[in-house]
Design a protein around this motif. Structure first.
Motif, mmCIF file in Angstrom:
data_model
loop_
_atom_site.group_PDB
_atom_site.id
_atom_site.type_symbol
_atom_site.label_atom_id
_atom_site.label_comp_id
_atom_site.label_asym_id
_atom_site.label_seq_id
_atom_site.Cartn_x
_atom_site.Cartn_y
_atom_site.Cartn_z
ATOM 1 N N SER A 185 36.906 50.211 39.522
ATOM 2 C CA SER A 185 36.510 49.066 40.345
ATOM 3 C C SER A 185 37.766 48.442 40.923
ATOM 4 O O SER A 185 38.839 48.512 40.334
ATOM 5 C CB SER A 185 35.765 48.026 39.509
ATOM 6 N N ILE A 196 39.331 45.075 43.736
ATOM 7 C CA ILE A 196 39.152 43.914 44.595
ATOM 8 C C ILE A 196 40.476 43.674 45.303
ATOM 9 O O ILE A 196 41.554 43.947 44.754
ATOM 10 C CB ILE A 196 38.669 42.672 43.803
ATOM 11 N N HIS A 203 38.794 39.062 47.859
ATOM 12 C CA HIS A 203 37.645 39.507 48.662
ATOM 13 C C HIS A 203 37.560 41.030 48.566
ATOM 14 O O HIS A 203 38.417 41.673 47.966
ATOM 15 C CB HIS A 203 37.833 39.091 50.124
ATOM 16 N N GLY A 204 36.551 41.623 49.183
ATOM 17 C CA GLY A 204 36.489 43.072 49.350
ATOM 18 C C GLY A 204 36.398 43.877 48.073
ATOM 19 O O GLY A 204 36.978 44.943 47.983
ATOM 20 N N GLY A 205 35.652 43.375 47.096
ATOM 21 C CA GLY A 205 35.491 44.113 45.857
ATOM 22 C C GLY A 205 34.540 45.288 45.995
ATOM 23 O O GLY A 205 33.807 45.413 46.974
ATOM 24 N N THR A 206 34.559 46.170 45.007
ATOM 25 C CA THR A 206 33.643 47.315 44.978
ATOM 26 C C THR A 206 32.690 47.159 43.801
ATOM 27 O O THR A 206 32.970 46.423 42.848
ATOM 28 C CB THR A 206 34.419 48.635 44.829
ATOM 29 N N TYR A 231 31.656 43.972 41.825
ATOM 30 C CA TYR A 231 32.609 42.973 42.329
ATOM 31 C C TYR A 231 32.505 42.783 43.847
ATOM 32 O O TYR A 231 33.242 41.986 44.413
ATOM 33 C CB TYR A 231 34.043 43.392 41.956
ATOM 34 N N ARG A 232 31.585 43.484 44.517
ATOM 35 C CA ARG A 232 31.529 43.427 45.983
ATOM 36 C C ARG A 232 31.141 42.055 46.517
ATOM 37 O O ARG A 232 31.521 41.707 47.626
ATOM 38 C CB ARG A 232 30.615 44.515 46.529
ATOM 39 N N THR A 233 30.412 41.243 45.764
ATOM 40 C CA THR A 233 30.043 39.905 46.222
ATOM 41 C C THR A 233 30.935 38.825 45.622
ATOM 42 O O THR A 233 30.696 37.643 45.818
ATOM 43 C CB THR A 233 28.574 39.594 45.872
#
Length: 168
Positions: free
Chosen positions: A104, A106, A127-130, A133-135
């Motif tokens: 993962s 961010i 920002h920009g997590g996967t 963690y994307r939100t």
């Protein structure tokens, strides 16, 4: 009777909205880790000013008992540009990638506030997590504490601060 039912329904809606907001606001979490700052290039601009590009590599600390800490144990890699006069930092901007052991990640952007080499304050936004963690988003101020002299090709130090985390 009708007024009581309406009031109870309104209270239930407010409680539901408050619960949803609470789930989005994850609160303040500590961020702390050891880092190496590696100068890629540095040049004097004249009149005692300089500009340098650098890479930071490091590892965030594990959470301690009773301590809430998102990204605990994650690795970090940052690329930045720093400018200054003598041993003072007058500008500092960069981007970071934080990664967990499971893949993962961010991203973060930061910018520095005037300070000395041994201690600089940085505003950071995540920002920009996967994956899960994307939100996730976060903002805060962290301190970069450097333990080796400015003139060394590699500096060693710490990042420490608090991040206010929330979800979309």
């Amino acid at each position: 009777m009708r007024r009581i039912a309406t009031t109870l329904a309104l209270l239930a809606m407010i409680a539901g909205a408050t619960s949803a907001l609470a789930q989005r606001d994850l609160g303040l979490h500590r961020l702390h880790g050891a880092v190496d700052l590696i100068w890629a290039a540095m040049e004097a601009n004249g009149r005692g000013t300089w500009t340098g590009t650098y890479t930071i590599r490091g590892q965030l600390s594990e959470a301690e008992d009773g301590d809430e800490m998102l990204l605990a144990g994650w690795s970090l890699h940052c690329d930045g540009v720093m400018s200054g006069a003598d041993h003072s930092v007058t500008g500092d901007t960069g981007t970071c990638r934080f990664e967990s052991g499971s893949g993962s990640r961010i991203l973060a952007h930061y910018s520095g506030v005037d300070g000395g080499w041994s201690r600089s304050a940085l505003r950071i936004g995540f920002h920009g997590g996967t994956g899960v963690y994307r939100t996730l988003h976060g903002e805060g101020t962290i301190a970069r504490l450097m333990c080796l002299p400015f003139t060394m090709p590699v500096g060693w130090g710490f990042l420490t601060g608090q991040i206010a985390w929330h979800r979309d």
